[in-house]
Write a protein that holds these residues in place. Structure first.
Motif, PDB file in Angstrom:
ATOM      1  N   VAL A 224       0.836  -1.210   0.000  1.00 42.30           N
ATOM      2  CA  VAL A 224       0.000   0.000   0.000  1.00 42.30           C
ATOM      3  C   VAL A 224       0.864   1.250   0.000  1.00 42.30           C
ATOM      4  O   VAL A 224       0.632   2.192  -0.773  1.00 42.30           O
ATOM      5  N   MET A 225       1.866   1.282   0.867  1.00 36.96           N
ATOM      6  CA  MET A 225       2.726   2.456   0.950  1.00 36.96           C
ATOM      7  C   MET A 225       3.468   2.695  -0.367  1.00 36.96           C
ATOM      8  O   MET A 225       3.610   3.835  -0.820  1.00 36.96           O
ATOM      9  N   ASP A 226       3.930   1.640  -0.987  1.00 36.05           N
ATOM     10  CA  ASP A 226       4.658   1.777  -2.243  1.00 36.05           C
ATOM     11  C   ASP A 226       3.774   2.403  -3.322  1.00 36.05           C
ATOM     12  O   ASP A 226       4.200   3.315  -4.044  1.00 36.05           O
TER      13      ASP A 226
ATOM     14  N   SER B  13      -7.875  -2.907  -0.779  1.00 36.13           N
ATOM     15  CA  SER B  13      -7.199  -3.721  -1.786  1.00 36.13           C
ATOM     16  C   SER B  13      -6.463  -2.818  -2.770  1.00 36.13           C
ATOM     17  O   SER B  13      -7.056  -1.878  -3.323  1.00 36.13           O
ATOM     18  N   VAL B  14      -5.197  -3.109  -3.002  1.00 38.10           N
ATOM     19  CA  VAL B  14      -4.406  -2.322  -3.950  1.00 38.10           C
ATOM     20  C   VAL B  14      -4.947  -2.504  -5.366  1.00 38.10           C
ATOM     21  O   VAL B  14      -5.172  -1.527  -6.093  1.00 38.10           O
ATOM     22  N   GLU B  15      -5.156  -3.763  -5.771  1.00 39.43           N
ATOM     23  CA  GLU B  15      -5.556  -4.052  -7.146  1.00 39.43           C
ATOM     24  C   GLU B  15      -7.010  -3.691  -7.432  1.00 39.43           C
ATOM     25  O   GLU B  15      -7.327  -3.184  -8.513  1.00 39.43           O
ATOM     26  N   LYS B  16      -7.909  -3.946  -6.482  1.00 36.76           N
ATOM     27  CA  LYS B  16      -9.334  -3.770  -6.739  1.00 36.76           C
ATOM     28  C   LYS B  16      -9.861  -2.384  -6.368  1.00 36.76           C
ATOM     29  O   LYS B  16     -10.914  -1.978  -6.856  1.00 36.76           O
TER      30      LYS B  16
ATOM     31  N   ARG C 207     -13.025   1.088 -17.428  1.00 36.07           N
ATOM     32  CA  ARG C 207     -13.299  -0.215 -18.041  1.00 36.07           C
ATOM     33  C   ARG C 207     -12.049  -1.097 -18.030  1.00 36.07           C
ATOM     34  O   ARG C 207     -12.136  -2.316 -17.886  1.00 36.07           O
ATOM     35  N   LYS C 208     -10.903  -0.490 -18.128  1.00 33.74           N
ATOM     36  CA  LYS C 208      -9.631  -1.226 -18.106  1.00 33.74           C
ATOM     37  C   LYS C 208      -9.425  -1.901 -16.752  1.00 33.74           C
ATOM     38  O   LYS C 208      -8.972  -3.059 -16.686  1.00 33.74           O
ATOM     39  N   PHE C 209      -9.741  -1.189 -15.677  1.00 31.26           N
ATOM     40  CA  PHE C 209      -9.505  -1.720 -14.329  1.00 31.26           C
ATOM     41  C   PHE C 209     -10.672  -2.563 -13.811  1.00 31.26           C
ATOM     42  O   PHE C 209     -10.467  -3.591 -13.167  1.00 31.26           O
ATOM     43  N   ARG C 210     -11.893  -2.101 -14.062  1.00 29.22           N
ATOM     44  CA  ARG C 210     -13.071  -2.749 -13.480  1.00 29.22           C
ATOM     45  C   ARG C 210     -14.135  -3.008 -14.555  1.00 29.22           C
ATOM     46  O   ARG C 210     -15.203  -2.383 -14.537  1.00 29.22           O
TER      47      ARG C 210
END
Length: 336
Positions: A247-249, A272-275, A328-331
Motif C-alpha cells: 500500500v505504501m509503495d 485492496s491495492v488491485e481492486k 473499463r480497463k480496471f473494473r
C-alpha cells in the motif's frame, strides 16, 4: 471399553454401512457408534465432521448428560443445524463439558454482558471455546477489571462480541497490560475505539508489533505519526507487513503522496491495492489532471472510502467521456 483405535475403525466402518443390527452377538460399541452417527446426521453433520467429533461423543460424561441435550442446547442458541455442525466440528472438545455446570452457566454469563441471544450467538460463532472456560477465575475477573478501568458496558460487550478470544486466550495480566498500553497511547475509556486498540494490542505479539511499527517508520512515519494513525484506526496493526509495503509503495511511489497524507487517512491501509486503490486513484488522478477535481489527498481519500455504487455515480457516470475507458480497463464488471 474398546481402545481408541478400535473405536475409530468401528466408526469408519459404520459410516459406510446402512442400519446396524442390534442382535445379542453384535458389538455394543458399534451400536453406540451407529446411534451417535444417526443423531449427528439428524443435525446435518457430514461424514468428515462426524469423524472429527467421534472420540468426544464416546467419552462417558461424568454427569451422564446426553449428546442430544447438548446439541439441542447449541441449536437453541445458534438457531440452525448448519451452525451447530460447523462449530461443534471445529471445537469438538466442548462436548466433554458439563451442560449444567459449564456450558449453560457460561452462556448465561455471556448473555448478562451481551444482552441478546443473537449477539451471544455471534460471539460463539467467532470463538465457541468461550462457552468452556472458567467464569469465576477467568471471565468474571476480566470483565470486572475492564469495568474498574472505566470501560462502559457497551464497550465491554463489543469486545466480547467481536473479539471473544481476548477473554479466553489472553491471561488476565496480558489484558491488564493491553489496557494500560492503550491508555498510555492516549485512548480514553469512554472512546469506542479503545475496544479496537485493546484487541490489537492484546492479540498481536510484542515482536510482530515492534516490526510493524518499525516498518511504518521506514515509510516515513515518526513515533507521533504512528500514535496519531493508530488512534484514528487501531486496526492498521492487523495489516500484514507485506500489505503495508504494498500500500505504501503504491500511494507514495506511484501516486506521489506523502507519508503524512496516509497518517491523516489510515483506513487506506486496509483497502485492496488491485481492486480499489489503483483503479480509483487512477480515475481521480485523470480527473484532477483535467481540472475537474481539487488536487489534494483528501479528494483521493474521499474517493477511496466511498461505496462502489457511490464512487461510480460521482466519478464515472458524471464524467464518462473522460474516464469510462480507463475505468473499463480496471473494473470491466462495473461498466454496463
Amino acid at each position: 471399553m474398546a481402545g481408541l483405535s478400535y473405536l475409530k475403525r468401528a466408526l469408519d466402518s459404520s459410516l459406510h454401512r446402512g442400519d446396524v443390527e442390534t442382535g445379542n452377538g453384535h458389538d455394543q460399541d458399534e451400536v453406540k457408534l451407529h446411534q451417535v452417527r444417526c443423531l449427528l446426521s439428524e443435525y446435518g453433520f457430514t461424514t468428515d465432521q462426524i469423524t472429527r467429533v467421534y472420540k468426544y461423543t464416546l467419552t462417558k460424561s461424568r454427569n451422564e448428560e446426553t449428546l442430544s441435550e447438548k446439541l439441542a442446547f447449541f441449536r437453541s442458541i445458534l438457531g440452525s443445524n448448519d451452525d451447530v455442525a460447523r462449530i461443534v466440528a471445529a471445537y469438538p472438545k466442548m462436548l466433554q463439558y458439563s451442560l449444567e455446570n459449564k456450558l449453560m452457566p457460561n452462556y448465561q454469563f455471556m448473555k448478562s454482558i451481551l444482552g441478546r441471544d443473537e449477539v451471544v450467538a455471534k460471539s460463539i460463532r467467532r470463538w465457541s471455546a468461550l462457552l468452556c472456560i472458567g467464569i469465576q477465575n477467568n471471565l468474571a475477573v476480566k470483565v470486572s477489571f475492564l469495568r474498574e478501568s472505566g470501560l462502559p458496558c457497551s464497550s465491554i460487550a463489543k469486545l466480547m462480541e467481536n473479539s471473544p478470544r481476548v477473554f479466553g486466550m489472553s491471561s488476565t495480566s496480558k489484558l491488564e497490560e493491553s489496557v494500560k498500553k492503550a491508555m498510555d497511547l492516549g485512548f480514553k475509556p469512554s472512546n469506542p475505539l479503545v475496544v479496537s486498540a485493546i484487541r490489537a494490542i492484546c492479540q498481536i505479539s510484542g515482536s510482530i508489533w515492534d516490526r510493524k511499527v518499525e516498518l511504518y517508520r521506514k515509510w516515513g512515519w515518526s513515533k507521533e505519526d504512528f500514535v496519531t494513525a493508530f488512534k484514528k484506526h487501531p486496526s492498521i496493526m492487523f495489516t500484514s507487513e507485506e500489505k503495508i509495503n504494498k500500500v505504501m509503495d503504491v500511494l507514495l511511489n506511484t501516486f506521489g503522496f506523502s507519508s503524512s497524507d496516509v497518517v491523516k487517512y489510515p483506513l487506506v491501509m486496509h483497502l485492496s491495492v488491485e481492486k480499489r486503490i489503483v483503479p480509483r486513484c487512477s480515475v481521480v488522478a485523470l480527473l484532477i489532471s483535467k481540472g475537474f477535481l481539487c488536487p489534494s489527498f483528501a479528494t483521493y481519500a474521499g474517493a477511496l472510502r466511498t461505496r462502489d455504487e457511490i464512487f461510480v455515480k460521482r466519478f464515472i457516470d458524471k464524467y464518462p467521456e473522460h474516464v469510462l475507458e480507463l475505468w473499463r480497463k480496471f473494473r470491466p464488471k462495473d461498466v454496463v
